[in-house]
Motif scaffolding. Structure first.
Motif, PDB file in Angstrom:
ATOM      1  N   LEU A 199      32.889  33.514  39.372  1.00  0.00           N
ATOM      2  CA  LEU A 199      31.957  34.500  39.912  1.00  0.00           C
ATOM      3  C   LEU A 199      32.100  35.834  39.185  1.00  0.00           C
ATOM      4  O   LEU A 199      31.099  36.501  38.880  1.00  0.00           O
ATOM      5  CB  LEU A 199      32.211  34.686  41.415  1.00  0.00           C
ATOM      6  CG  LEU A 199      31.233  35.601  42.156  1.00  0.00           C
ATOM      7  CD1 LEU A 199      29.813  35.060  42.070  1.00  0.00           C
ATOM      8  CD2 LEU A 199      31.650  35.749  43.618  1.00  0.00           C
ATOM      9  N   THR A 200      33.333  36.223  38.881  1.00  0.00           N
ATOM     10  CA  THR A 200      33.560  37.489  38.183  1.00  0.00           C
ATOM     11  C   THR A 200      33.057  37.425  36.746  1.00  0.00           C
ATOM     12  O   THR A 200      32.520  38.413  36.224  1.00  0.00           O
ATOM     13  CB  THR A 200      35.055  37.841  38.202  1.00  0.00           C
ATOM     14  OG1 THR A 200      35.536  37.792  39.545  1.00  0.00           O
ATOM     15  CG2 THR A 200      35.284  39.238  37.655  1.00  0.00           C
ATOM     16  N   VAL A 201      33.220  36.287  36.095  1.00  0.00           N
ATOM     17  CA  VAL A 201      32.651  36.115  34.755  1.00  0.00           C
ATOM     18  C   VAL A 201      31.133  36.279  34.808  1.00  0.00           C
ATOM     19  O   VAL A 201      30.523  36.921  33.939  1.00  0.00           O
ATOM     20  CB  VAL A 201      33.036  34.735  34.189  1.00  0.00           C
ATOM     21  CG1 VAL A 201      32.200  34.404  32.949  1.00  0.00           C
ATOM     22  CG2 VAL A 201      34.520  34.694  33.834  1.00  0.00           C
ATOM     23  N   ALA A 202      30.520  35.721  35.850  1.00  0.00           N
ATOM     24  CA  ALA A 202      29.070  35.884  36.014  1.00  0.00           C
ATOM     25  C   ALA A 202      28.710  37.346  36.214  1.00  0.00           C
ATOM     26  O   ALA A 202      27.696  37.822  35.679  1.00  0.00           O
ATOM     27  CB  ALA A 202      28.587  35.047  37.198  1.00  0.00           C
ATOM     28  N   PHE A 203      29.529  38.082  36.997  1.00  0.00           N
ATOM     29  CA  PHE A 203      29.294  39.518  37.162  1.00  0.00           C
ATOM     30  C   PHE A 203      29.295  40.222  35.805  1.00  0.00           C
ATOM     31  O   PHE A 203      28.429  41.052  35.514  1.00  0.00           O
ATOM     32  CB  PHE A 203      30.379  40.143  38.037  1.00  0.00           C
ATOM     33  CG  PHE A 203      30.260  39.834  39.504  1.00  0.00           C
ATOM     34  CD1 PHE A 203      29.067  39.389  40.047  1.00  0.00           C
ATOM     35  CD2 PHE A 203      31.348  39.984  40.343  1.00  0.00           C
ATOM     36  CE1 PHE A 203      28.956  39.107  41.399  1.00  0.00           C
ATOM     37  CE2 PHE A 203      31.257  39.710  41.693  1.00  0.00           C
ATOM     38  CZ  PHE A 203      30.056  39.265  42.226  1.00  0.00           C
ATOM     39  N   GLY A 204      30.305  39.907  34.991  1.00  0.00           N
ATOM     40  CA  GLY A 204      30.413  40.542  33.684  1.00  0.00           C
ATOM     41  C   GLY A 204      29.244  40.219  32.780  1.00  0.00           C
ATOM     42  O   GLY A 204      28.757  41.086  32.037  1.00  0.00           O
ATOM     43  N   LEU A 205      28.777  38.986  32.843  1.00  0.00           N
ATOM     44  CA  LEU A 205      27.635  38.587  32.014  1.00  0.00           C
ATOM     45  C   LEU A 205      26.346  39.236  32.477  1.00  0.00           C
ATOM     46  O   LEU A 205      25.461  39.538  31.674  1.00  0.00           O
ATOM     47  CB  LEU A 205      27.485  37.062  32.051  1.00  0.00           C
ATOM     48  CG  LEU A 205      28.572  36.258  31.340  1.00  0.00           C
ATOM     49  CD1 LEU A 205      28.457  34.776  31.699  1.00  0.00           C
ATOM     50  CD2 LEU A 205      28.479  36.433  29.840  1.00  0.00           C
ATOM     51  N   GLY A 206      26.235  39.447  33.792  1.00  0.00           N
ATOM     52  CA  GLY A 206      25.011  40.025  34.333  1.00  0.00           C
ATOM     53  C   GLY A 206      24.937  41.534  34.204  1.00  0.00           C
ATOM     54  O   GLY A 206      23.843  42.105  34.275  1.00  0.00           O
ATOM     55  N   ALA A 207      26.082  42.177  34.013  1.00  0.00           N
ATOM     56  CA  ALA A 207      26.101  43.638  33.923  1.00  0.00           C
ATOM     57  C   ALA A 207      25.524  44.101  32.591  1.00  0.00           C
ATOM     58  O   ALA A 207      25.723  43.471  31.561  1.00  0.00           O
ATOM     59  CB  ALA A 207      27.530  44.148  34.080  1.00  0.00           C
ATOM     60  N   ARG A 208      24.851  45.243  32.619  1.00  0.00           N
ATOM     61  CA  ARG A 208      24.250  45.792  31.409  1.00  0.00           C
ATOM     62  C   ARG A 208      25.163  46.774  30.695  1.00  0.00           C
ATOM     63  O   ARG A 208      24.822  47.268  29.624  1.00  0.00           O
ATOM     64  CB  ARG A 208      22.926  46.473  31.766  1.00  0.00           C
ATOM     65  CG  ARG A 208      21.878  45.504  32.275  1.00  0.00           C
ATOM     66  CD  ARG A 208      21.597  44.414  31.259  1.00  0.00           C
ATOM     67  NE  ARG A 208      20.691  43.389  31.785  1.00  0.00           N
ATOM     68  CZ  ARG A 208      20.326  42.303  31.113  1.00  0.00           C
ATOM     69  NH1 ARG A 208      20.798  42.103  29.887  1.00  0.00           N
ATOM     70  NH2 ARG A 208      19.526  41.420  31.658  1.00  0.00           N
ATOM     71  N   SER A 209      26.291  47.089  31.310  1.00  0.00           N
ATOM     72  CA  SER A 209      27.251  47.981  30.674  1.00  0.00           C
ATOM     73  C   SER A 209      28.640  47.636  31.182  1.00  0.00           C
ATOM     74  O   SER A 209      28.798  46.977  32.230  1.00  0.00           O
ATOM     75  CB  SER A 209      26.937  49.449  30.988  1.00  0.00           C
ATOM     76  OG  SER A 209      27.161  49.730  32.358  1.00  0.00           O
ATOM     77  N   VAL A 210      29.657  48.069  30.450  1.00  0.00           N
ATOM     78  CA  VAL A 210      31.035  47.808  30.846  1.00  0.00           C
ATOM     79  C   VAL A 210      31.337  48.495  32.181  1.00  0.00           C
ATOM     80  O   VAL A 210      32.017  47.938  33.040  1.00  0.00           O
ATOM     81  CB  VAL A 210      32.007  48.295  29.754  1.00  0.00           C
ATOM     82  CG1 VAL A 210      33.448  48.195  30.237  1.00  0.00           C
ATOM     83  CG2 VAL A 210      31.819  47.469  28.478  1.00  0.00           C
TER      84      VAL A 210
END
Length: 247
Positions: free
Chosen positions: A151-162
């Motif tokens: 789920l956290t990997v998905a969060f990182g992929l979905g985010a537009r910035s760090v």
């Protein structure tokens, strides 16, 4: 695990070891939280026994969630800084990139959980669970760690910035505070009590608490497994869809 995934795992582990903030959040912050709740605030809570015995499963949950923002930030960094394009040129398996992040998160989190249990034993934690109970608790925790890692990997992929990636992990970090991690849900006020009773982390905490105390809670364990599987499937499918769209 494929050779590509092992390479990605080694890369992520090296990044973790070179980042003191990641190590602090993942390992030392949960220990500090345990010190605060057990020694500073523990005497204020009536849980019907030694507070350290009650609090340890909740502190384990916090150890699991506190390191998640580092994973989201790392994944987002890979997506925004052109690293993925380099991997494509190198003909690295796409799945290996995601698997490497998940496995490194699982390994880092497992180490943090072991550290919390070791500290708890030093504080006077007296688990009554059998060897089989400990294995069952470990299985519940491992499934949860894998689930929230995806789920956290998905969060990182979905985010537009760090920066946004780190923020997306905050709800997972805060959720244990609104569960039975620190005090029984029944002692909370109206509204928050019902939320705490039925949110996923409470079922997982109560399942682990039951195994460690030698009094398994089958209903809570079934709910814990169901929640973890649902989170794992949702996180995996979301991560693969986001990666296919952006990579």
């Amino acid at each position: 695990m494929s050779t590509d995934a092992l390479i990605m795992l080694r890369r992520n582990v090296k990044h973790t070891l070179r980042n003191p903030v990641t190590l602090f959040n993942a390992i030392f912050m949960p220990i500090i939280m345990m010190l605060m709740f057990v020694y500073v605030l523990g005497g204020a809570f009536d849980v019907g026994g030694d507070y350290v015995d009650y609090a340890t499963p909740g502190m384990i949950m916090m150890a699991i969630t506190y390191g998640l923002s580092a994973t989201a930030v790392s994944v987002s960094s890979d997506m925004t800084k052109g690293i993925i394009n380099r991997f494509k040129v190198m003909d690295v398996s796409r799945g290996a990139v995601l698997t490497g992040h998940v496995v490194s998160t699982v390994a880092r989190t497992a180490f943090a959980v072991a550290a919390i249990i070791g500290i708890a034993l030093l504080f006077g934690f007296h688990p009554n669970g059998s060897f089989v109970d400990w294995l069952a608790a470990a299985g519940v925790l491992l499934l949860l760690i894998i689930a929230v890692s995806w789920l956290t990997v998905a969060f990182g992929l979905g985010a537009r910035s760090v920066e946004a990636a780190g923020f997306f992990a905050v709800p997972l970090i805060m959720l244990p505070f609104f569960s039975s991690a620190i005090v029984p849900a029944a002692k909370m006020g109206p509204g928050i009590r019902e939320f705490a009773q039925y949110q996923p982390f409470t079922a997982i905490i109560e399942s682990v608490r039951g195994f460690l105390t030698g009094v398994p809670a089958p209903g809570q364990t079934i709910a814990a497994l169901a929640w973890s599987l649902a989170i794992a499937v949702a996180g995996y499918l979301w991560a693969r869809a986001q990666f296919a769209k952006r990579a």
